[in-house]
Design an enzyme around this catalytic site. Structure first.
Site, mmCIF file in Angstrom:
data_model
loop_
_atom_site.group_PDB
_atom_site.id
_atom_site.type_symbol
_atom_site.label_atom_id
_atom_site.label_comp_id
_atom_site.label_asym_id
_atom_site.label_seq_id
_atom_site.Cartn_x
_atom_site.Cartn_y
_atom_site.Cartn_z
ATOM 1 N N GLU A 298 -2.906 13.377 1.091
ATOM 2 C CA GLU A 298 -4.194 13.004 1.677
ATOM 3 C C GLU A 298 -4.896 14.261 2.213
ATOM 4 O OE1 GLU A 298 -4.427 8.548 2.487
ATOM 5 O OE2 GLU A 298 -3.356 9.407 4.196
ATOM 6 N N THR B 222 -5.516 6.967 8.340
ATOM 7 C CA THR B 222 -6.118 7.154 7.008
ATOM 8 C C THR B 222 -6.167 5.852 6.220
ATOM 9 O OG1 THR B 222 -4.028 7.747 5.932
ATOM 10 C CG2 THR B 222 -5.307 9.556 6.933
ATOM 11 N N HIS C 100 3.892 10.830 6.362
ATOM 12 C CA HIS C 100 3.272 10.650 7.672
ATOM 13 C C HIS C 100 4.266 9.999 8.622
ATOM 14 C CE1 HIS C 100 -1.054 10.571 5.807
ATOM 15 N NE2 HIS C 100 -0.532 11.786 5.893
ATOM 16 N N HIS D 106 5.819 6.736 6.534
ATOM 17 C CA HIS D 106 5.439 6.217 5.216
ATOM 18 C C HIS D 106 4.932 7.364 4.358
ATOM 19 C CE1 HIS D 106 1.636 6.129 7.513
ATOM 20 N NE2 HIS D 106 1.109 6.475 6.360
ATOM 21 N N HIS E 101 2.327 8.804 0.948
ATOM 22 C CA HIS E 101 1.189 8.696 0.028
ATOM 23 C C HIS E 101 1.534 9.547 -1.192
ATOM 24 C CE1 HIS E 101 -1.413 6.794 3.081
ATOM 25 N NE2 HIS E 101 -0.689 7.523 3.912
ATOM 26 N N HIS F 296 0.824 -1.218 0.000
ATOM 27 C CA HIS F 296 0.000 0.000 0.000
ATOM 28 C C HIS F 296 0.854 1.264 0.000
ATOM 29 C CE1 HIS F 296 -3.508 -2.453 0.782
ATOM 30 N NE2 HIS F 296 -2.942 -2.967 1.856
#
Length: 261
Positions: free
Chosen positions: A105, A201, A118, A93, A95, A65
């Protein structure tokens, strides 16, 4: 745990079916609207304290992910909305989106950045581990950093982007062989930020996070962000991780506070 992802059949709009908390009133991310944010003088007078230690031989992985780095050293944050409590860093990590028009996000006035970092912490004053803290309303604190794409490499980011090819497929892990100070990923200023009570999230979307989203972004090069876009969400490397972000959710009755005017 049921399979979840970011595709039409298993994306964010489906998560609440399998993970009921994802439909709760305290979900993240949210849109950051400065007009809605309330200046809180107590935040300005009680600055964030970042006490990150250098991680020896940083370990990174592709969990299918995201691109994630695991932290073993006792790195902590306190101050600001966290008061005197120490929250311990366990991982960070990212996004991102398929291009520079999307990826973060949290949004700023409805606009997305190409990526968002994050840094995930748990309340080490009250709980013995992340797993114990994750279901508690005051269990976690996540530091969010917007990432924009510029023309030059981000020096600290190079360790991450250079090692991305070694974890191209889901479940791949590697030791980078490099010592890494997580604070090198933070912008020059950490004094200006927004904070609110939210959630993880990603499933199970536990409503246990005090979010701290820094105003100042960091900048990486096109090649560095491309290293993330080349990662795959399957074990044979046939499907890339693209658009691994959850869209913003309503702030609702929650208060968005700012440490600055």
């Amino acid at each position: 745990m049921p399979h979840w992802g970011y595709d039409t059949e298993n994306g964010p709009h489906t998560w609440a079916k399998e993970f009921p908390e994802a439909g709760g009133p305290r979900q993240s991310p949210v849109d950051i609207d400065p007009g809605q944010a309330k200046f809180d003088e107590t935040l300005a007078n009680n600055p964030l304290v970042i006490n990150y230690k250098t991680e020896r031989n940083l370990s990174v992985e592709n969990n299918g992910h995201s691109y994630k780095a695991n932290i073993n050293e006792e790195s902590t944050i306190s101050g600001g909305p966290l008061g005197s409590g120490k929250y311990r860093l366990v991982q960070f990590h990212f996004h991102w989106g398929r291009d520079d028009k999307c990826g973060s996000e949290h949004t700023y006035k409805g606009k997305m950045y190409p990526s968002e970092l994050h840094l995930v912490h748990y309340n080490a004053e009250k709980y013995s581990s992340f797993n114990e803290a994750v279901t508690q309303p005051d269990g976690l604190a996540v530091l969010g950093v917007f990432i924009k794409v510029g023309t030059v490499d981000h020096e600290a980011f190079k360790i991450l982007s250079d090692n991305a090819t070694r974890v191209k497929c889901k479940s791949f892990k590697t030791d980078t062989g490099a010592d890494f100070d997580p604070s090198t990923l933070l912008p020059d200023s950490i004094s200006n930020y927004w904070t609110y009570e939210g959630s993880l999230t990603t499933p199970p979307c536990c409503e246990s996070v005090q979010w701290i989203v820094l105003q100042q972004p960091i900048s990486v090069s096109p090649e560095q962000i491309r290293a993330f876009r080349n990662l795959c969400c399957d074990e044979n490397g046939s499907k890339r991780i693209l658009d691994n972000f959850r869209p913003p959710l309503p702030l609702g009755a929650r208060e968005l506070r700012a440490s600055f005017q």
